[in-house]
Design a protein around this motif. Structure first.
Motif, PDB file in Angstrom:
ATOM      1  N   THR A 161       0.838  -1.187   0.000  1.00  0.00           N
ATOM      2  CA  THR A 161       0.000   0.000   0.000  1.00  0.00           C
ATOM      3  C   THR A 161       0.875   1.240   0.000  1.00  0.00           C
ATOM      4  N   HIS A 162       0.247   2.389  -0.147  1.00  0.00           N
ATOM      5  CA  HIS A 162       0.941   3.663   0.008  1.00  0.00           C
ATOM      6  C   HIS A 162      -0.082   4.725   0.387  1.00  0.00           C
ATOM      7  N   GLY A 163       0.381   5.797   1.027  1.00  0.00           N
ATOM      8  CA  GLY A 163      -0.528   6.849   1.438  1.00  0.00           C
ATOM      9  C   GLY A 163       0.055   7.709   2.532  1.00  0.00           C
ATOM     10  N   PRO A 164      -0.766   8.634   3.087  1.00  0.00           N
ATOM     11  CA  PRO A 164      -0.274   9.582   4.092  1.00  0.00           C
ATOM     12  C   PRO A 164      -0.206   8.987   5.493  1.00  0.00           C
ATOM     13  N   LEU A 165       0.788   9.433   6.239  1.00  0.00           N
ATOM     14  CA  LEU A 165       0.976   9.081   7.644  1.00  0.00           C
ATOM     15  C   LEU A 165       1.230  10.374   8.409  1.00  0.00           C
ATOM     16  N   PHE A 166       1.129  10.305   9.751  1.00  0.00           N
ATOM     17  CA  PHE A 166       1.202  11.525  10.550  1.00  0.00           C
ATOM     18  C   PHE A 166       2.033  11.303  11.820  1.00  0.00           C
ATOM     19  N   ARG A 167       3.005  12.174  12.023  1.00  0.00           N
ATOM     20  CA  ARG A 167       3.782  12.163  13.265  1.00  0.00           C
ATOM     21  C   ARG A 167       4.122  13.587  13.649  1.00  0.00           C
ATOM     22  N   TYR A 168       3.970  13.872  14.934  1.00  0.00           N
ATOM     23  CA  TYR A 168       4.309  15.198  15.433  1.00  0.00           C
ATOM     24  C   TYR A 168       5.796  15.199  15.784  1.00  0.00           C
ATOM     25  N   GLU A 169       6.630  15.482  14.781  1.00  0.00           N
ATOM     26  CA  GLU A 169       8.067  15.505  15.004  1.00  0.00           C
ATOM     27  C   GLU A 169       8.652  16.778  14.422  1.00  0.00           C
ATOM     28  N   ARG A 170       9.862  17.080  14.794  1.00  0.00           N
ATOM     29  CA  ARG A 170      10.509  18.296  14.322  1.00  0.00           C
ATOM     30  C   ARG A 170      10.765  18.180  12.827  1.00  0.00           C
ATOM     31  N   PRO A 171      10.151  19.075  12.048  1.00  0.00           N
ATOM     32  CA  PRO A 171      10.360  19.003  10.597  1.00  0.00           C
ATOM     33  C   PRO A 171      11.828  19.223  10.235  1.00  0.00           C
ATOM     34  N   GLN A 172      12.324  18.440   9.291  1.00  0.00           N
ATOM     35  CA  GLN A 172      13.690  18.585   8.801  1.00  0.00           C
ATOM     36  C   GLN A 172      13.722  18.081   7.369  1.00  0.00           C
ATOM     37  N   LYS A 173      14.881  18.081   6.763  1.00  0.00           N
ATOM     38  CA  LYS A 173      14.996  17.704   5.363  1.00  0.00           C
ATOM     39  C   LYS A 173      14.414  16.305   5.137  1.00  0.00           C
ATOM     40  N   GLY A 174      13.378  16.255   4.315  1.00  0.00           N
ATOM     41  CA  GLY A 174      12.769  14.967   4.010  1.00  0.00           C
ATOM     42  C   GLY A 174      11.856  14.429   5.086  1.00  0.00           C
ATOM     43  N   ARG A 175      11.598  15.226   6.137  1.00  0.00           N
ATOM     44  CA  ARG A 175      10.724  14.782   7.221  1.00  0.00           C
ATOM     45  C   ARG A 175       9.594  15.791   7.384  1.00  0.00           C
ATOM     46  N   TYR A 176       8.351  15.293   7.433  1.00  0.00           N
ATOM     47  CA  TYR A 176       7.195  16.166   7.566  1.00  0.00           C
ATOM     48  C   TYR A 176       6.215  15.573   8.567  1.00  0.00           C
ATOM     49  N   ARG A 177       5.340  16.416   9.104  1.00  0.00           N
ATOM     50  CA  ARG A 177       4.339  15.927  10.047  1.00  0.00           C
ATOM     51  C   ARG A 177       3.252  15.145   9.323  1.00  0.00           C
ATOM     52  N   GLN A 178       2.908  15.550   8.131  1.00  0.00           N
ATOM     53  CA  GLN A 178       2.164  14.661   7.234  1.00  0.00           C
ATOM     54  C   GLN A 178       3.139  14.240   6.163  1.00  0.00           C
ATOM     55  N   PHE A 179       3.383  12.949   6.090  1.00  0.00           N
ATOM     56  CA  PHE A 179       4.320  12.418   5.110  1.00  0.00           C
ATOM     57  C   PHE A 179       3.672  11.206   4.459  1.00  0.00           C
ATOM     58  N   HIS A 180       4.367  10.614   3.521  1.00  0.00           N
ATOM     59  CA  HIS A 180       3.790   9.504   2.766  1.00  0.00           C
ATOM     60  C   HIS A 180       4.801   8.363   2.670  1.00  0.00           C
ATOM     61  N   GLN A 181       4.290   7.152   2.696  1.00  0.00           N
ATOM     62  CA  GLN A 181       5.159   5.986   2.577  1.00  0.00           C
ATOM     63  C   GLN A 181       4.586   4.989   1.580  1.00  0.00           C
ATOM     64  N   VAL A 182       5.489   4.202   1.002  1.00  0.00           N
ATOM     65  CA  VAL A 182       5.127   2.953   0.344  1.00  0.00           C
ATOM     66  C   VAL A 182       5.443   1.837   1.333  1.00  0.00           C
ATOM     67  N   ASP A 183       4.669   0.772   1.297  1.00  0.00           N
ATOM     68  CA  ASP A 183       4.776  -0.256   2.335  1.00  0.00           C
ATOM     69  C   ASP A 183       4.466  -1.613   1.734  1.00  0.00           C
ATOM     70  N   ALA A 184       5.226  -2.623   2.136  1.00  0.00           N
ATOM     71  CA  ALA A 184       5.004  -3.994   1.667  1.00  0.00           C
ATOM     72  C   ALA A 184       5.120  -4.954   2.846  1.00  0.00           C
ATOM     73  N   GLU A 185       4.200  -5.896   2.940  1.00  0.00           N
ATOM     74  CA  GLU A 185       4.167  -6.836   4.069  1.00  0.00           C
ATOM     75  C   GLU A 185       3.830  -8.240   3.580  1.00  0.00           C
ATOM     76  N   VAL A 186       4.373  -9.244   4.273  1.00  0.00           N
ATOM     77  CA  VAL A 186       3.958 -10.635   4.075  1.00  0.00           C
ATOM     78  C   VAL A 186       3.520 -11.161   5.433  1.00  0.00           C
ATOM     79  N   LEU A 187       2.256 -11.569   5.546  1.00  0.00           N
ATOM     80  CA  LEU A 187       1.704 -12.045   6.807  1.00  0.00           C
ATOM     81  C   LEU A 187       1.353 -13.519   6.693  1.00  0.00           C
ATOM     82  N   GLY A 188       1.778 -14.286   7.694  1.00  0.00           N
ATOM     83  CA  GLY A 188       1.408 -15.693   7.744  1.00  0.00           C
ATOM     84  C   GLY A 188       2.438 -16.651   7.192  1.00  0.00           C
ATOM     85  N   SER A 189       3.694 -16.210   7.041  1.00  0.00           N
ATOM     86  CA  SER A 189       4.753 -17.115   6.578  1.00  0.00           C
ATOM     87  C   SER A 189       5.974 -16.970   7.482  1.00  0.00           C
ATOM     88  N   ASP A 190       6.500 -18.105   7.914  1.00  0.00           N
ATOM     89  CA  ASP A 190       7.721 -18.079   8.727  1.00  0.00           C
ATOM     90  C   ASP A 190       8.942 -18.496   7.902  1.00  0.00           C
TER      91      ASP A 190
END
Length: 415
Positions: free
Chosen positions: A114-143
Protein backbone atom coordinates in the motif's frame (compact mmCIF):
# COMPACT_ATOMS: atom_id res chain seq x y z
CA UNK A 1 -19.81 47.30 15.42
CA UNK A 2 -19.48 47.44 11.65
CA UNK A 3 -16.62 45.54 10.11
CA UNK A 4 -13.80 47.50 8.59
CA UNK A 5 -14.03 46.44 4.94
CA UNK A 6 -10.54 47.76 4.39
CA UNK A 7 -9.05 45.39 6.96
CA UNK A 8 -6.75 42.93 5.27
CA UNK A 9 -7.66 39.26 5.62
CA UNK A 10 -4.71 37.10 6.61
CA UNK A 11 -3.60 34.76 3.86
CA UNK A 12 -4.11 31.11 4.95
CA UNK A 13 -0.87 29.21 5.38
CA UNK A 14 -0.29 25.44 5.49
CA UNK A 15 0.12 23.74 8.84
CA UNK A 16 3.77 23.69 9.86
CA UNK A 17 5.42 20.48 8.81
CA UNK A 18 3.10 19.86 5.86
CA UNK A 19 3.60 20.71 2.21
CA UNK A 20 1.75 21.41 -0.99
CA UNK A 21 3.09 19.86 -4.19
CA UNK A 22 3.01 21.05 -7.77
CA UNK A 23 5.42 20.83 -10.66
CA UNK A 24 8.81 19.14 -10.34
CA UNK A 25 8.44 17.63 -6.88
CA UNK A 26 4.87 16.48 -7.52
CA UNK A 27 6.17 14.77 -10.66
CA UNK A 28 8.93 13.06 -8.66
CA UNK A 29 6.38 11.97 -6.04
CA UNK A 30 4.12 10.47 -8.71
CA UNK A 31 7.13 8.81 -10.34
CA UNK A 32 7.92 6.98 -7.07
CA UNK A 33 4.32 5.82 -6.63
CA UNK A 34 4.05 4.65 -10.25
CA UNK A 35 7.31 2.69 -9.97
CA UNK A 36 6.15 1.10 -6.71
CA UNK A 37 2.86 0.01 -8.30
CA UNK A 38 4.70 -1.54 -11.27
CA UNK A 39 7.18 -3.43 -9.13
CA UNK A 40 4.72 -4.70 -6.52
CA UNK A 41 2.70 -6.31 -9.33
CA UNK A 42 5.83 -8.06 -10.59
CA UNK A 43 6.19 -9.68 -7.17
CA UNK A 44 2.52 -10.61 -6.76
CA UNK A 45 1.73 -8.23 -3.90
CA UNK A 46 -1.98 -7.38 -3.65
CA UNK A 47 -3.04 -3.78 -3.07
CA UNK A 48 -4.53 -3.22 0.40
CA UNK A 49 -6.17 -0.15 1.93
CA UNK A 50 -6.51 0.53 5.67
CA UNK A 51 -8.08 3.52 7.47
CA UNK A 52 -6.16 6.71 8.21
CA UNK A 53 -7.64 6.67 11.73
CA UNK A 54 -7.40 3.73 14.11
CA UNK A 55 -8.11 3.15 17.81
CA UNK A 56 -5.11 4.50 19.73
CA UNK A 57 -4.62 1.09 21.34
CA UNK A 58 -3.63 -0.37 17.95
CA UNK A 59 -0.47 1.75 17.89
CA UNK A 60 0.17 1.80 21.65
CA UNK A 61 0.20 -2.01 21.71
CA UNK A 62 2.21 -2.36 18.50
CA UNK A 63 4.79 0.40 18.92
CA UNK A 64 5.15 0.14 22.69
CA UNK A 65 3.84 2.57 25.32
CA UNK A 66 7.36 3.81 26.13
CA UNK A 67 8.53 4.57 22.61
CA UNK A 68 8.95 8.15 21.45
CA UNK A 69 6.39 7.63 18.68
CA UNK A 70 3.64 6.77 21.18
CA UNK A 71 4.65 9.11 23.99
CA UNK A 72 5.58 12.19 21.93
CA UNK A 73 4.80 11.94 18.22
CA UNK A 74 1.31 10.50 17.67
CA UNK A 75 -1.66 12.65 16.75
CA UNK A 76 -4.16 11.18 19.23
CA UNK A 77 -7.45 12.66 20.42
CA UNK A 78 -10.84 11.66 21.81
CA UNK A 79 -13.71 11.67 19.34
CA UNK A 80 -17.20 12.82 20.28
CA UNK A 81 -18.04 9.35 21.55
CA UNK A 82 -15.13 9.43 23.98
CA UNK A 83 -13.01 6.89 22.08
CA UNK A 84 -9.30 7.66 21.76
CA UNK A 85 -8.34 7.56 18.10
CA UNK A 86 -5.05 8.24 16.34
CA UNK A 87 -3.98 9.36 12.89
CA UNK A 88 -1.86 6.47 11.70
CA UNK A 89 1.91 7.01 12.22
CA UNK A 90 2.80 3.86 10.21
CA UNK A 91 1.11 1.10 8.20
CA UNK A 92 2.15 -2.19 9.82
CA UNK A 93 -0.08 -1.97 12.89
CA UNK A 94 -3.19 -1.11 10.87
CA UNK A 95 -2.55 -3.91 8.39
CA UNK A 96 -2.02 -6.33 11.28
CA UNK A 97 -5.27 -5.15 12.90
CA UNK A 98 -7.09 -5.65 9.58
CA UNK A 99 -5.58 -9.14 9.26
CA UNK A 100 -7.15 -10.05 12.61
CA UNK A 101 -10.50 -8.27 12.39
CA UNK A 102 -11.31 -9.32 8.82
CA UNK A 103 -10.29 -12.96 9.12
CA UNK A 104 -7.57 -12.63 6.51
CA UNK A 105 -5.76 -15.59 8.07
CA UNK A 106 -7.55 -17.72 5.45
CA UNK A 107 -5.40 -16.08 2.76
CA UNK A 108 -2.04 -16.69 4.45
CA UNK A 109 0.62 -16.29 3.36
CA UNK A 110 -0.77 -12.89 2.39
CA UNK A 111 1.44 -10.55 0.37
CA UNK A 112 0.10 -6.99 0.47
CA UNK A 113 1.34 -3.52 -0.42
CA UNK A 114 0.00 0.00 0.00
CA UNK A 115 0.94 3.66 0.01
CA UNK A 116 -0.53 6.85 1.44
CA UNK A 117 -0.27 9.58 4.09
CA UNK A 118 0.98 9.08 7.64
CA UNK A 119 1.20 11.53 10.55
CA UNK A 120 3.78 12.16 13.26
CA UNK A 121 4.31 15.20 15.43
CA UNK A 122 8.07 15.50 15.00
CA UNK A 123 10.51 18.30 14.32
CA UNK A 124 10.36 19.00 10.60
CA UNK A 125 13.69 18.58 8.80
CA UNK A 126 15.00 17.70 5.36
CA UNK A 127 12.77 14.97 4.01
CA UNK A 128 10.72 14.78 7.22
CA UNK A 129 7.19 16.17 7.57
CA UNK A 130 4.34 15.93 10.05
CA UNK A 131 2.16 14.66 7.23
CA UNK A 132 4.32 12.42 5.11
CA UNK A 133 3.79 9.50 2.77
CA UNK A 134 5.16 5.99 2.58
CA UNK A 135 5.13 2.95 0.34
CA UNK A 136 4.78 -0.26 2.33
CA UNK A 137 5.00 -3.99 1.67
CA UNK A 138 4.17 -6.84 4.07
CA UNK A 139 3.96 -10.63 4.08
CA UNK A 140 1.70 -12.04 6.81
CA UNK A 141 1.41 -15.69 7.74
CA UNK A 142 4.75 -17.11 6.58
CA UNK A 143 7.72 -18.08 8.73
CA UNK A 144 9.88 -18.92 5.71
CA UNK A 145 13.17 -17.05 5.17
CA UNK A 146 12.22 -17.06 1.49
CA UNK A 147 9.70 -14.31 2.27
CA UNK A 148 12.39 -12.16 3.91
CA UNK A 149 14.50 -12.58 0.80
CA UNK A 150 11.51 -11.86 -1.46
CA UNK A 151 10.84 -8.55 0.31
CA UNK A 152 14.50 -7.52 0.20
CA UNK A 153 14.77 -8.32 -3.51
CA UNK A 154 11.52 -6.38 -4.07
CA UNK A 155 12.99 -3.38 -2.22
CA UNK A 156 16.26 -3.55 -4.14
CA UNK A 157 14.34 -3.80 -7.42
CA UNK A 158 12.28 -0.71 -6.52
CA UNK A 159 15.39 1.36 -5.80
CA UNK A 160 16.94 0.28 -9.10
CA UNK A 161 13.68 1.01 -10.95
CA UNK A 162 13.78 4.53 -9.52
CA UNK A 163 17.45 4.94 -10.48
CA UNK A 164 18.47 5.72 -6.89
CA UNK A 165 20.37 2.54 -5.99
CA UNK A 166 23.85 4.01 -6.56
CA UNK A 167 25.33 4.95 -3.20
CA UNK A 168 22.64 3.02 -1.30
CA UNK A 169 23.79 0.15 0.93
CA UNK A 170 21.66 -2.66 2.34
CA UNK A 171 22.60 -3.10 6.00
CA UNK A 172 21.41 -6.43 7.35
CA UNK A 173 21.30 -8.11 10.74
CA UNK A 174 19.62 -10.97 12.54
CA UNK A 175 17.86 -10.60 15.89
CA UNK A 176 17.57 -14.37 16.19
CA UNK A 177 14.57 -16.34 17.38
CA UNK A 178 12.90 -15.82 20.77
CA UNK A 179 15.51 -17.88 22.65
CA UNK A 180 18.42 -16.10 20.97
CA UNK A 181 16.93 -12.70 21.64
CA UNK A 182 16.18 -13.42 25.31
CA UNK A 183 19.73 -14.65 25.91
CA UNK A 184 21.25 -11.64 24.15
CA UNK A 185 18.98 -9.21 26.00
CA UNK A 186 20.09 -10.67 29.34
CA UNK A 187 23.75 -10.27 28.32
CA UNK A 188 23.15 -6.66 27.27
CA UNK A 189 21.45 -5.83 30.56
CA UNK A 190 24.39 -7.33 32.47
CA UNK A 191 26.85 -5.33 30.36
CA UNK A 192 25.02 -2.02 30.70
CA UNK A 193 24.36 -2.52 34.42
CA UNK A 194 28.11 -2.82 34.93
CA UNK A 195 28.48 0.65 33.35
CA UNK A 196 25.32 2.17 34.81
CA UNK A 197 27.13 5.12 36.34
CA UNK A 198 28.51 6.20 32.97
CA UNK A 199 25.31 6.03 30.92
CA UNK A 200 23.27 9.06 29.83
CA UNK A 201 19.92 9.74 31.46
CA UNK A 202 18.04 8.55 28.37
CA UNK A 203 19.96 5.27 28.34
CA UNK A 204 19.27 4.72 32.03
CA UNK A 205 15.56 4.89 31.22
CA UNK A 206 16.06 2.50 28.32
CA UNK A 207 18.04 0.10 30.49
CA UNK A 208 14.94 -0.59 32.57
CA UNK A 209 12.44 -0.58 29.71
CA UNK A 210 14.14 -1.29 26.39
CA UNK A 211 17.89 -2.01 26.79
CA UNK A 212 18.50 -2.86 23.13
CA UNK A 213 17.82 0.75 22.19
CA UNK A 214 20.99 1.82 24.03
CA UNK A 215 22.89 0.30 21.09
CA UNK A 216 21.32 3.05 18.92
CA UNK A 217 22.23 5.90 21.26
CA UNK A 218 23.71 8.98 19.58
CA UNK A 219 24.96 10.40 22.90
CA UNK A 220 28.80 10.47 22.81
CA UNK A 221 28.77 9.47 26.47
CA UNK A 222 27.08 6.17 25.60
CA UNK A 223 29.04 5.24 22.49
CA UNK A 224 32.07 3.53 24.08
CA UNK A 225 29.77 1.45 26.29
CA UNK A 226 27.43 0.55 23.43
CA UNK A 227 30.33 -0.25 21.10
CA UNK A 228 31.81 -2.68 23.61
CA UNK A 229 28.51 -4.49 24.22
CA UNK A 230 28.31 -8.15 23.13
CA UNK A 231 27.02 -8.96 19.62
CA UNK A 232 24.12 -11.32 19.14
CA UNK A 233 26.16 -13.93 17.25
CA UNK A 234 27.34 -15.63 20.43
CA UNK A 235 23.73 -16.21 21.47
CA UNK A 236 22.16 -17.40 18.21
CA UNK A 237 20.55 -20.82 18.26
CA UNK A 238 21.29 -23.24 15.42
CA UNK A 239 17.81 -22.56 14.03
CA UNK A 240 18.42 -18.80 14.04
CA UNK A 241 21.78 -19.21 12.32
CA UNK A 242 20.19 -21.39 9.63
CA UNK A 243 17.41 -18.83 9.08
CA UNK A 244 19.85 -15.95 8.57
CA UNK A 245 22.04 -18.09 6.30
CA UNK A 246 19.01 -18.87 4.13
CA UNK A 247 18.14 -15.17 3.81
CA UNK A 248 21.67 -14.14 2.85
CA UNK A 249 22.04 -17.08 0.44
CA UNK A 250 18.85 -15.95 -1.31
CA UNK A 251 20.17 -12.40 -1.61
CA UNK A 252 23.45 -13.65 -3.05
CA UNK A 253 21.59 -15.80 -5.57
CA UNK A 254 19.46 -12.82 -6.63
CA UNK A 255 22.51 -10.57 -6.97
CA UNK A 256 21.53 -8.21 -4.16
CA UNK A 257 24.56 -6.74 -2.39
CA UNK A 258 24.39 -6.49 1.40
CA UNK A 259 26.55 -5.65 4.39
CA UNK A 260 26.29 -7.13 7.87
CA UNK A 261 25.57 -4.61 10.62
CA UNK A 262 25.60 -6.40 13.95
CA UNK A 263 24.47 -3.19 15.69
CA UNK A 264 21.25 -2.85 13.70
CA UNK A 265 18.48 -3.65 16.19
CA UNK A 266 14.76 -3.36 16.79
CA UNK A 267 13.94 -2.72 20.42
CA UNK A 268 10.46 -4.20 20.74
CA UNK A 269 10.14 -7.80 21.79
CA UNK A 270 7.97 -8.96 18.90
CA UNK A 271 10.78 -8.47 16.35
CA UNK A 272 12.58 -11.64 15.27
CA UNK A 273 15.28 -12.70 12.83
CA UNK A 274 15.83 -10.29 9.93
CA UNK A 275 16.29 -6.54 10.44
CA UNK A 276 17.43 -4.31 7.60
CA UNK A 277 17.91 -0.76 6.36
CA UNK A 278 18.84 0.66 2.98
CA UNK A 279 21.19 3.54 3.82
CA UNK A 280 22.38 6.54 1.81
CA UNK A 281 24.59 9.51 2.62
CA UNK A 282 22.80 11.73 0.09
CA UNK A 283 20.15 12.99 2.52
CA UNK A 284 22.25 14.24 5.41
CA UNK A 285 22.16 12.69 8.86
CA UNK A 286 18.83 10.91 8.30
CA UNK A 287 20.26 8.31 5.95
CA UNK A 288 17.67 5.52 5.91
CA UNK A 289 15.57 5.45 2.73
CA UNK A 290 13.88 2.08 3.34
CA UNK A 291 13.77 -0.19 6.36
CA UNK A 292 11.98 -3.09 7.93
CA UNK A 293 12.23 -6.51 9.46
CA UNK A 294 10.45 -9.59 10.72
CA UNK A 295 7.83 -9.05 13.45
CA UNK A 296 6.61 -12.54 14.32
CA UNK A 297 5.05 -11.49 17.65
CA UNK A 298 3.11 -8.37 16.66
CA UNK A 299 -0.22 -9.88 15.60
CA UNK A 300 -0.30 -11.91 18.81
CA UNK A 301 0.40 -8.68 20.76
CA UNK A 302 -2.70 -7.18 19.14
CA UNK A 303 -4.89 -10.06 20.31
CA UNK A 304 -4.68 -12.26 17.24
CA UNK A 305 -3.29 -15.76 16.80
CA UNK A 306 0.47 -16.29 16.72
CA UNK A 307 1.31 -15.22 13.17
CA UNK A 308 4.75 -14.76 11.61
CA UNK A 309 5.14 -11.65 9.45
CA UNK A 310 7.77 -9.48 7.79
CA UNK A 311 7.65 -6.13 6.03
CA UNK A 312 9.24 -2.83 5.09
CA UNK A 313 8.36 0.80 4.45
CA UNK A 314 9.99 3.74 2.67
CA UNK A 315 9.25 7.46 2.66
CA UNK A 316 7.95 8.66 -0.70
CA UNK A 317 9.24 12.20 -0.14
CA UNK A 318 12.70 10.89 0.69
CA UNK A 319 12.80 8.67 -2.37
CA UNK A 320 11.52 11.54 -4.52
CA UNK A 321 14.39 13.72 -3.33
CA UNK A 322 16.82 11.13 -4.70
CA UNK A 323 15.17 10.73 -8.10
CA UNK A 324 17.01 12.37 -11.01
CA UNK A 325 14.65 14.79 -12.73
CA UNK A 326 16.04 13.72 -16.11
CA UNK A 327 14.43 10.29 -15.65
CA UNK A 328 10.96 11.85 -15.64
CA UNK A 329 9.31 12.51 -18.99
CA UNK A 330 6.73 15.22 -18.29
CA UNK A 331 5.60 15.51 -21.89
CA UNK A 332 2.00 14.83 -22.76
CA UNK A 333 1.56 12.51 -25.74
CA UNK A 334 -0.16 15.08 -27.96
CA UNK A 335 -1.43 18.65 -27.97
CA UNK A 336 -3.96 20.08 -30.42
CA UNK A 337 -3.91 23.66 -31.64
CA UNK A 338 -7.42 24.58 -32.81
CA UNK A 339 -6.63 27.19 -35.42
CA UNK A 340 -10.20 27.75 -36.55
CA UNK A 341 -13.29 27.55 -34.33
CA UNK A 342 -15.22 26.08 -37.26
CA UNK A 343 -13.20 22.87 -36.75
CA UNK A 344 -14.05 22.54 -33.04
CA UNK A 345 -16.22 19.42 -33.49
CA UNK A 346 -13.47 17.66 -35.45
CA UNK A 347 -10.89 18.59 -32.81
CA UNK A 348 -13.10 17.19 -30.06
CA UNK A 349 -13.59 14.03 -32.12
CA UNK A 350 -9.79 13.76 -32.49
CA UNK A 351 -9.32 13.99 -28.71
CA UNK A 352 -11.91 11.29 -28.14
CA UNK A 353 -10.26 8.95 -30.66
CA UNK A 354 -6.79 9.48 -29.21
CA UNK A 355 -7.87 9.03 -25.60
CA UNK A 356 -9.74 5.85 -26.54
CA UNK A 357 -6.39 4.52 -27.79
CA UNK A 358 -4.67 5.42 -24.51
CA UNK A 359 -2.97 8.56 -25.85
CA UNK A 360 -2.98 11.57 -23.56
CA UNK A 361 -3.98 14.81 -25.27
CA UNK A 362 -5.06 18.34 -24.48
CA UNK A 363 -6.25 21.20 -26.67
CA UNK A 364 -5.49 24.91 -26.96
CA UNK A 365 -8.81 26.47 -28.06
CA UNK A 366 -8.94 29.81 -26.23
CA UNK A 367 -7.67 33.23 -27.18
CA UNK A 368 -6.80 34.48 -30.62
CA UNK A 369 -6.83 31.65 -33.20
CA UNK A 370 -3.66 33.13 -34.69
CA UNK A 371 -1.76 32.61 -31.44
CA UNK A 372 -3.04 29.16 -30.53
CA UNK A 373 -0.43 27.26 -32.49
CA UNK A 374 2.41 29.14 -30.77
CA UNK A 375 0.80 28.47 -27.37
CA UNK A 376 0.41 24.78 -28.16
CA UNK A 377 4.02 24.56 -29.36
CA UNK A 378 5.20 25.68 -25.91
CA UNK A 379 3.47 22.75 -24.20
CA UNK A 380 5.89 19.79 -23.88
CA UNK A 381 4.40 17.04 -26.05
CA UNK A 382 5.48 14.16 -28.26
CA UNK A 383 3.17 15.26 -31.06
CA UNK A 384 1.82 18.67 -32.08
CA UNK A 385 -1.47 18.62 -34.03
CA UNK A 386 -2.89 21.61 -35.83
CA UNK A 387 -6.57 21.48 -36.84
CA UNK A 388 -8.20 24.25 -38.84
CA UNK A 389 -9.92 25.08 -42.10
CA UNK A 390 -8.36 25.84 -45.48
CA UNK A 391 -10.40 26.78 -48.57
CA UNK A 392 -13.52 25.55 -46.79
CA UNK A 393 -12.10 22.12 -46.06
CA UNK A 394 -10.66 20.63 -42.87
CA UNK A 395 -6.90 20.93 -42.60
CA UNK A 396 -5.07 18.64 -40.16
CA UNK A 397 -1.34 18.37 -39.65
CA UNK A 398 0.75 16.30 -37.18
CA UNK A 399 4.29 17.36 -36.35
CA UNK A 400 6.81 15.15 -34.60
CA UNK A 401 9.24 12.49 -35.80
CA UNK A 402 8.81 9.98 -32.97
CA UNK A 403 6.70 6.83 -32.74
CA UNK A 404 3.95 8.61 -30.80
CA UNK A 405 3.54 11.21 -33.55
CA UNK A 406 3.36 8.46 -36.19
CA UNK A 407 0.72 6.61 -34.18
CA UNK A 408 -1.29 9.80 -33.68
CA UNK A 409 -1.19 10.52 -37.41
CA UNK A 410 -2.45 7.00 -38.22
CA UNK A 411 -5.34 7.25 -35.73
CA UNK A 412 -6.49 10.57 -37.13
CA UNK A 413 -6.37 9.56 -40.80
CA UNK A 414 -10.15 9.52 -41.13
CA UNK A 415 -10.70 13.01 -39.69
Amino acid sequence: MSKDKSAKIATPQPVRGTQDMLGDFADRFAYVVDAFERVRRLYGFKRVEVPVIEPTAVFARSLGETTDVVSKEMYSFDDRGGESITLRPEFTAGISRAFISNGWQQYAPLKVATHGPLFRYERPQKGRYRQFHQVDAEVLGSDSPLMDTELLVFADHLLRELGVSDGVTLNLNTLGDADSRDAWRAALVEHFQAHRGDLSEDSLVRLDKNPMRILDSKDPKDRPIADSAPDIDAYLTNEAQDFFAAVTAGLDAAGVAWKRDARLVRGLDYYRHTAFEFITDRLGAQGTVLGGGRYDGLIENLGGPATPAVGWAAGIERLAMLVDAERIDNRIDAVIALEDDAALAQAQQAMALLRAEGISVEMVANGSPRKRYDKAAKIPAHALISIGMRDGALNRNVRGDNETAKRVDAILQDI
